[in-house]
Design a protein around this motif. Structure first.
Motif, PDB file in Angstrom:
ATOM      1  N   MET A   1       5.655  -1.146  10.604  1.00 14.38           N
ATOM      2  CA  MET A   1       5.245  -1.256   9.214  1.00 14.38           C
ATOM      3  C   MET A   1       3.854  -0.631   9.062  1.00 14.38           C
ATOM      4  O   MET A   1       2.936  -0.959   9.810  1.00 14.38           O
ATOM      5  CB  MET A   1       5.219  -2.724   8.786  1.00 14.38           C
ATOM      6  N   GLU A   2       3.721   0.247   8.114  1.00 12.69           N
ATOM      7  CA  GLU A   2       2.429   0.869   7.824  1.00 12.69           C
ATOM      8  C   GLU A   2       1.532  -0.133   7.102  1.00 12.69           C
ATOM      9  O   GLU A   2       1.994  -0.901   6.261  1.00 12.69           O
ATOM     10  CB  GLU A   2       2.640   2.093   6.930  1.00 12.69           C
ATOM     11  N   THR A   3       0.248  -0.135   7.431  1.00  9.65           N
ATOM     12  CA  THR A   3      -0.713  -1.012   6.767  1.00  9.65           C
ATOM     13  C   THR A   3      -1.774  -0.168   6.079  1.00  9.65           C
ATOM     14  O   THR A   3      -2.331   0.747   6.683  1.00  9.65           O
ATOM     15  CB  THR A   3      -1.389  -1.965   7.778  1.00  9.65           C
ATOM     16  N   ILE A   4      -2.013  -0.476   4.811  1.00 11.27           N
ATOM     17  CA  ILE A   4      -3.029   0.204   4.011  1.00 11.27           C
ATOM     18  C   ILE A   4      -4.071  -0.820   3.596  1.00 11.27           C
ATOM     19  O   ILE A   4      -3.727  -1.908   3.132  1.00 11.27           O
ATOM     20  CB  ILE A   4      -2.410   0.835   2.742  1.00 11.27           C
ATOM     21  N   GLU A   5      -5.339  -0.473   3.750  1.00 11.91           N
ATOM     22  CA  GLU A   5      -6.411  -1.338   3.258  1.00 11.91           C
ATOM     23  C   GLU A   5      -6.866  -0.786   1.915  1.00 11.91           C
ATOM     24  O   GLU A   5      -7.264   0.362   1.811  1.00 11.91           O
ATOM     25  CB  GLU A   5      -7.579  -1.362   4.244  1.00 11.91           C
ATOM     26  N   ILE A  24       2.732   4.106  -3.267  1.00 12.01           N
ATOM     27  CA  ILE A  24       4.104   3.618  -3.080  1.00 12.01           C
ATOM     28  C   ILE A  24       4.954   3.994  -4.287  1.00 12.01           C
ATOM     29  O   ILE A  24       6.112   4.365  -4.154  1.00 12.01           O
ATOM     30  CB  ILE A  24       4.124   2.097  -2.842  1.00 12.01           C
ATOM     31  N   GLU A  61       3.396  -6.549   0.074  1.00  9.81           N
ATOM     32  CA  GLU A  61       4.324  -5.763   0.873  1.00  9.81           C
ATOM     33  C   GLU A  61       5.398  -5.169  -0.021  1.00  9.81           C
ATOM     34  O   GLU A  61       5.914  -5.836  -0.914  1.00  9.81           O
ATOM     35  CB  GLU A  61       4.971  -6.611   1.961  1.00  9.81           C
ATOM     36  N   GLY A  64       8.370  -1.426   3.267  1.00 11.21           N
ATOM     37  CA  GLY A  64       7.881  -1.225   4.613  1.00 11.21           C
ATOM     38  C   GLY A  64       6.395  -0.947   4.730  1.00 11.21           C
ATOM     39  O   GLY A  64       5.914  -0.550   5.781  1.00 11.21           O
ATOM     40  N   THR A  65       5.666  -1.143   3.646  1.00 12.99           N
ATOM     41  CA  THR A  65       4.219  -0.927   3.660  1.00 12.99           C
ATOM     42  C   THR A  65       3.515  -2.229   3.315  1.00 12.99           C
ATOM     43  O   THR A  65       3.884  -2.898   2.354  1.00 12.99           O
ATOM     44  CB  THR A  65       3.813   0.165   2.647  1.00 12.99           C
ATOM     45  N   LYS A  66       2.506  -2.566   4.124  1.00 12.76           N
ATOM     46  CA  LYS A  66       1.686  -3.742   3.868  1.00 12.76           C
ATOM     47  C   LYS A  66       0.349  -3.286   3.296  1.00 12.76           C
ATOM     48  O   LYS A  66      -0.293  -2.404   3.872  1.00 12.76           O
ATOM     49  CB  LYS A  66       1.440  -4.511   5.167  1.00 12.76           C
TER      50      LYS A  66
END
Length: 73
Positions: A1-5, A24, A61, A64-66
């Protein structure tokens, strides 16, 4: 899972706008459709309010992106 801050510049950001800002969703309208379709969770709970206010410290979320929302420094 990709994580974006995501650095939050104000007190909050609307959920549909956040999805657009991080890439997204291509538009706010698409962000609203993702929320309406049940594809979005906030702090691991399903979220169906398109304009839910997202604050620093929350985790969103979708697809698949957090997205980890943090206060701007």
């Amino acid at each position: 899972m990709e994580t974006i801050e995501f650095q939050l510049k104000g007190e909050h950001v609307r959920l549909c706008d956040l999805l657009k800002l991080v890439g997204i969703a291509d538009s706010g309208g698409q962000g609203k459709r993702l929320v309406a379709a049940g594809e979005v969770t906030v702090d691991a709970q399903p979220e169906n309010r398109k304009a839910a206010r997202i604050h620093a410290g929350q985790v969103v979320e979708c697809r698949g992106t957090k997205i980890v929302v943090v206060a701007a420094a």
